[in-house]
Write a protein that holds these residues in place. Structure first.
Motif, PDB file in Angstrom:
ATOM      1  N   GLU A  44       0.827  -1.205   0.000  1.00 26.36           N
ATOM      2  CA  GLU A  44       0.000   0.000   0.000  1.00 26.36           C
ATOM      3  C   GLU A  44       0.862   1.256   0.000  1.00 26.36           C
ATOM      4  O   GLU A  44       1.994   1.269   0.488  1.00 26.36           O
ATOM      5  N   PHE A  45       0.297   2.292  -0.562  1.00 25.26           N
ATOM      6  CA  PHE A  45       0.955   3.592  -0.615  1.00 25.26           C
ATOM      7  C   PHE A  45       1.014   4.187   0.785  1.00 25.26           C
ATOM      8  O   PHE A  45       0.055   4.090   1.556  1.00 25.26           O
ATOM      9  N   VAL A  46       2.144   4.832   1.089  1.00 24.78           N
ATOM     10  CA  VAL A  46       2.309   5.512   2.370  1.00 24.78           C
ATOM     11  C   VAL A  46       2.435   7.020   2.164  1.00 24.78           C
ATOM     12  O   VAL A  46       1.687   7.789   2.750  1.00 24.78           O
ATOM     13  N   SER A  61      -4.009   6.846   6.805  1.00 21.59           N
ATOM     14  CA  SER A  61      -3.612   6.107   8.003  1.00 21.59           C
ATOM     15  C   SER A  61      -2.359   6.672   8.670  1.00 21.59           C
ATOM     16  O   SER A  61      -2.092   6.370   9.839  1.00 21.59           O
ATOM     17  N   VAL A  62      -1.596   7.506   7.954  1.00 20.00           N
ATOM     18  CA  VAL A  62      -0.352   8.025   8.529  1.00 20.00           C
ATOM     19  C   VAL A  62      -0.341   9.549   8.631  1.00 20.00           C
ATOM     20  O   VAL A  62       0.614  10.118   9.183  1.00 20.00           O
ATOM     21  N   LYS A  63      -1.361  10.195   8.124  1.00 18.12           N
ATOM     22  CA  LYS A  63      -1.414  11.661   8.192  1.00 18.12           C
ATOM     23  C   LYS A  63      -1.322  12.142   9.631  1.00 18.12           C
ATOM     24  O   LYS A  63      -1.960  11.601  10.529  1.00 18.12           O
ATOM     25  N   MET A  68       7.365  13.265   5.300  1.00 17.00           N
ATOM     26  CA  MET A  68       8.354  12.938   4.279  1.00 17.00           C
ATOM     27  C   MET A  68       9.098  14.207   3.875  1.00 17.00           C
ATOM     28  O   MET A  68       8.514  15.284   3.772  1.00 17.00           O
ATOM     29  N   SER A  69      10.397  14.051   3.624  1.00 13.06           N
ATOM     30  CA  SER A  69      11.208  15.172   3.171  1.00 13.06           C
ATOM     31  C   SER A  69      12.214  14.677   2.137  1.00 13.06           C
ATOM     32  O   SER A  69      12.379  13.464   1.952  1.00 13.06           O
ATOM     33  N   GLN A  80      10.041  10.451   8.379  1.00 14.03           N
ATOM     34  CA  GLN A  80      10.024  10.539   9.837  1.00 14.03           C
ATOM     35  C   GLN A  80       8.700   9.975  10.320  1.00 14.03           C
ATOM     36  O   GLN A  80       7.637  10.493   9.964  1.00 14.03           O
ATOM     37  N   MET A  81       8.782   8.931  11.107  1.00 16.05           N
ATOM     38  CA  MET A  81       7.582   8.241  11.579  1.00 16.05           C
ATOM     39  C   MET A  81       7.470   8.413  13.087  1.00 16.05           C
ATOM     40  O   MET A  81       8.330   7.923  13.828  1.00 16.05           O
ATOM     41  N   ASN A  82       6.443   9.115  13.506  1.00 15.83           N
ATOM     42  CA  ASN A  82       6.204   9.350  14.924  1.00 15.83           C
ATOM     43  C   ASN A  82       4.919   8.674  15.366  1.00 15.83           C
ATOM     44  O   ASN A  82       4.086   8.306  14.545  1.00 15.83           O
TER      45      ASN A  82
END
Length: 121
Positions: A44-46, A61-63, A68-69, A80-82
């Motif tokens: 799936e797209f992230v 689901s990740v907003k 992303m940078s 960056q995943m928080n």
């Protein structure tokens, strides 16, 4: 074209990780993105980012948790995943696409080897 993803690992729920992906051998202007695939599920797209970095897109689901940078000079993107959740556990893949393609629709031209992210509860 080689896409080298790194930064995966094991983290507790609520923690953070930063993924990196360096693209080599790819010329011209191109978008980059991240996909993920959990065991037994479809890829799936992230997220994705345009060449200039002026536009970014995220899966619902990740907003608000993932950012992303891009460093154009280094041909590298970061994710960056928080506030990670157990359901974020997946193999994460980075991808490239011509600027006129839509990574949200899975229209990538190159997909790198993944990096495993495991989030424990």
């Amino acid at each position: 074209v080689q896409l080298q993803a790194s930064g995966g690992g094991l983290v507790q729920a609520g923690g953070s990780l930063r993924l990196s992906c360096a693209a080599s051998g790819r010329t011209g202007r191109f978008a980059m993105g991240w996909f993920r695939q959990a065991p037994g599920k479809e890829r799936e797209f992230v997220s994705s980012i345009t060449w200039s970095g002026s536009s970014k897109f995220y899966a619902d689901s990740v907003k608000g948790r993932f950012t992303m940078s891009r460093d154009v000079a280094k041909n590298t993107v970061y994710l960056q995943m928080n506030m990670l959740k157990p359901e974020d556990t997946s193999v994460y893949y980075c991808a490239t696409a011509p600027s006129y393609h839509d990574l949200r629709a899975g229209e990538y031209d190159y997909l790198g080897q993944g990096t495993l992210v495991t989030v424990s509860s």
